[in-house]
Write an enzyme that holds these catalytic residues in place. Structure first.
Site, PDB file in Angstrom:
ATOM      1  N   CYS A 281       0.859  -1.192   0.000  1.00 17.38           N
ATOM      2  CA  CYS A 281       0.000   0.000   0.000  1.00 17.38           C
ATOM      3  C   CYS A 281       0.897   1.245   0.000  1.00 17.38           C
ATOM      4  CB  CYS A 281      -0.920  -0.011   1.213  1.00 17.38           C
ATOM      5  SG  CYS A 281      -0.028  -0.108   2.771  1.00 17.38           S
ATOM      6  N   PRO A 282       0.360   2.389  -0.407  1.00 17.71           N
ATOM      7  CA  PRO A 282       1.172   3.608  -0.354  1.00 17.71           C
ATOM      8  C   PRO A 282       1.308   4.100   1.083  1.00 17.71           C
ATOM      9  CG  PRO A 282      -1.046   4.117  -1.108  1.00 17.71           C
ATOM     10  CD  PRO A 282      -0.992   2.633  -0.921  1.00 17.71           C
TER      11      PRO A 282
ATOM     12  N   ARG B  87       6.696   1.372   1.676  1.00 23.10           N
ATOM     13  CA  ARG B  87       7.425   2.501   2.227  1.00 23.10           C
ATOM     14  C   ARG B  87       7.731   2.192   3.684  1.00 23.10           C
ATOM     15  NH1 ARG B  87       8.457   3.755  -2.123  1.00 23.10           N
ATOM     16  NH2 ARG B  87       8.051   5.668  -3.280  1.00 23.10           N
TER      17      ARG B  87
ATOM     18  N   GLU C 210      15.498   5.373   6.374  1.00 18.67           N
ATOM     19  CA  GLU C 210      16.434   5.153   5.254  1.00 18.67           C
ATOM     20  C   GLU C 210      17.035   6.429   4.664  1.00 18.67           C
ATOM     21  OE1 GLU C 210      13.559   3.142   2.525  1.00 18.67           O
ATOM     22  OE2 GLU C 210      14.136   4.666   1.056  1.00 18.67           O
TER      23      GLU C 210
ATOM     24  N   HIS D 171      16.317  -0.431  -0.769  1.00 20.13           N
ATOM     25  CA  HIS D 171      15.310   0.182  -1.644  1.00 20.13           C
ATOM     26  C   HIS D 171      15.668  -0.063  -3.115  1.00 20.13           C
ATOM     27  CE1 HIS D 171      12.004   3.432  -1.505  1.00 20.13           C
ATOM     28  NE2 HIS D 171      11.895   2.733  -2.616  1.00 20.13           N
TER      29      HIS D 171
END
Ligand code: NAI
Length: 333
Positions: A206-207, A235, A264, A296
């Site tokens: 999901c965002p 994320r 990060e 990432h």
């Protein structure tokens, strides 16, 4: 239009250079990310082109706006790092890459699941030292296991397809907007609590937004099936990292795979191998045998880089022509 492209690596320069056919746009590549000290590099550029860890808050947007910049072009799908309200007030346009090879991230999530399950990282380290013993490397068949997919958009759909149709897993999903293709494939939408309690593997797609920040927190991890595996390629801040460490320590969480980490920014995409990292949370995770972290890199396939570059160059051209595609434009709602 002159565009200052921040945070570029060799692969960005190669893909954007190839997509910028005939040198249509004047691309000013810089290696540093966009922040207050590097903002002057964008002076006189109509656009800045940024990546996921460049945090454009109101003050930084004002700084680049003062230098003449009117377009913020993200080389990413997610746009949680830009203050859209501030951009709108300044009359700045924010464009993103709404879709690129969803297979890139989906396949990376699968890579993390397989590596964690079959302990490939531990086996590789052992074999490199000519230790061919197998104790401690027991995994499980994915076939017949239950996987919970949180977010069944472009990437989650591909993950559900690979796990359901490829590996023979039962796929549960949680998404406020169920996907008809997933339903047709036999994916069953359930409440988040039910998904967490029933899944052997939970994977996040999901965002990051106000509703999903720390969606997986201590309370959610209390609900998770004992010994389950959790994978996050969405994320970092969708997962409360400290709560995940606590769940790993208590044994509630069996394994954790991360391509993203809430701390990060300032760490990922850099070679820090000769430094002592101050981030104790990250160090704790790096020291855990049942945790795999990648920096990432879910997007990092030739196909995804090509798609990102082509859409980004088109975004510059569309902006210049005043002909913007609704899916590409992100605005404060
Ligand atoms: P998408 O927009 O196609 O799908 C996102 C889905 O999440 C939608 O179906 C939406 O309804 C759902 N969703 C929203 N709120 C939710 C909630 N509270 N619970 C469950 N589902 C919810 O986005 P796409 O392309 O699938 O990408 C997903 C995310 O993956 C991006 O937002 C980005 O953060 C991340 N990403 C990570 C990359 C990496 O390199 N690791 C690269 C590209 C994307």
């Amino acid at each position: 239009m002159k565009i200052t492209v921040f945070g570029t690596h060799e692969y960005d320069r190669a893909s954007l250079g190839a997509a910028n056919v005939g040198g249509l746009h004047m691309l000013n590549f810089v290696t540093q990310g966009l922040n207050f000290s590097t903002a002057p590099l964008a002076r006189g550029s109509g656009a800045v082109c940024i990546f996921v860890n460049d945090r454009l808050d109101a003050a930084l947007l004002e700084a680049v706006h003062a230098g003449g910049t009117r377009l913020v072009a993200l080389r990413s799908t997610g746009y949680d790092n830009v203050d859209l309200n501030a951009a709108q007030k300044l009359g700045m346009t924010v464009l993103r890459v709404p879709a690129y090879s969803p297979h890139a991230v989906a396949e990376h999530a699968i890579a993390l699941i397989l590596a964690l399950n079959r302990k490939i990282h531990l086996a590789h380290a052992r074999v490199q030292r000519q230790n061919f013993t197998l104790e401690g490397l027991v995994g499980f068949d994915l076939f017949g296991k239950t996987v919970g997919v949180i977010g069944t958009g472009r990437i989650g759909l591909v993950v559900a397809k690979i796990l359901g149709q490829g590996f023979g897993c039962t796929v549960l999903a949680s998404d406020p907007v169920p996907c008809a293709t997933c339903v047709a494939m036999g994916v069953r939408y359930v409440e988040l609590a039910q998904l967490l309690a029933a899944s052997d593997i939970v994977t996040l797609h999901c965002p990051l937004n106000a509703n999903t920040r720390h969606l997986i927190n201590g309370a959610a991890l209390d609900l998770i099936k004992p010994g389950a595996m959790l994978v996050n390629t969405s994320r970092g801040a969708v997962l409360d990292t400290q709560a995940a460490i606590d769940a790993l320590s208590s044994g509630k969480l069996g394994a954790l795979g991360l391509d993203v980490y809430e701390g990060e920014a300032g760490l990922f995409f850099q070679d820090l191998s000769k430094q002592v990292i101050a981030d104790e949370t990250l160090k704790r995770l790096l020291a855990s045998p049942n945790v795999i972290i990648t920096g990432h890199q879910g997007f990092l396939t030739q196909e995804a880089l090509r798609d990102i570059a082509q859409t980004t160059i088109k975004n510059f051209t569309d902006f210049e022509r005043g002909d913007l595609c609704a899916e590409t434009r992100v605005s404060h709602s």
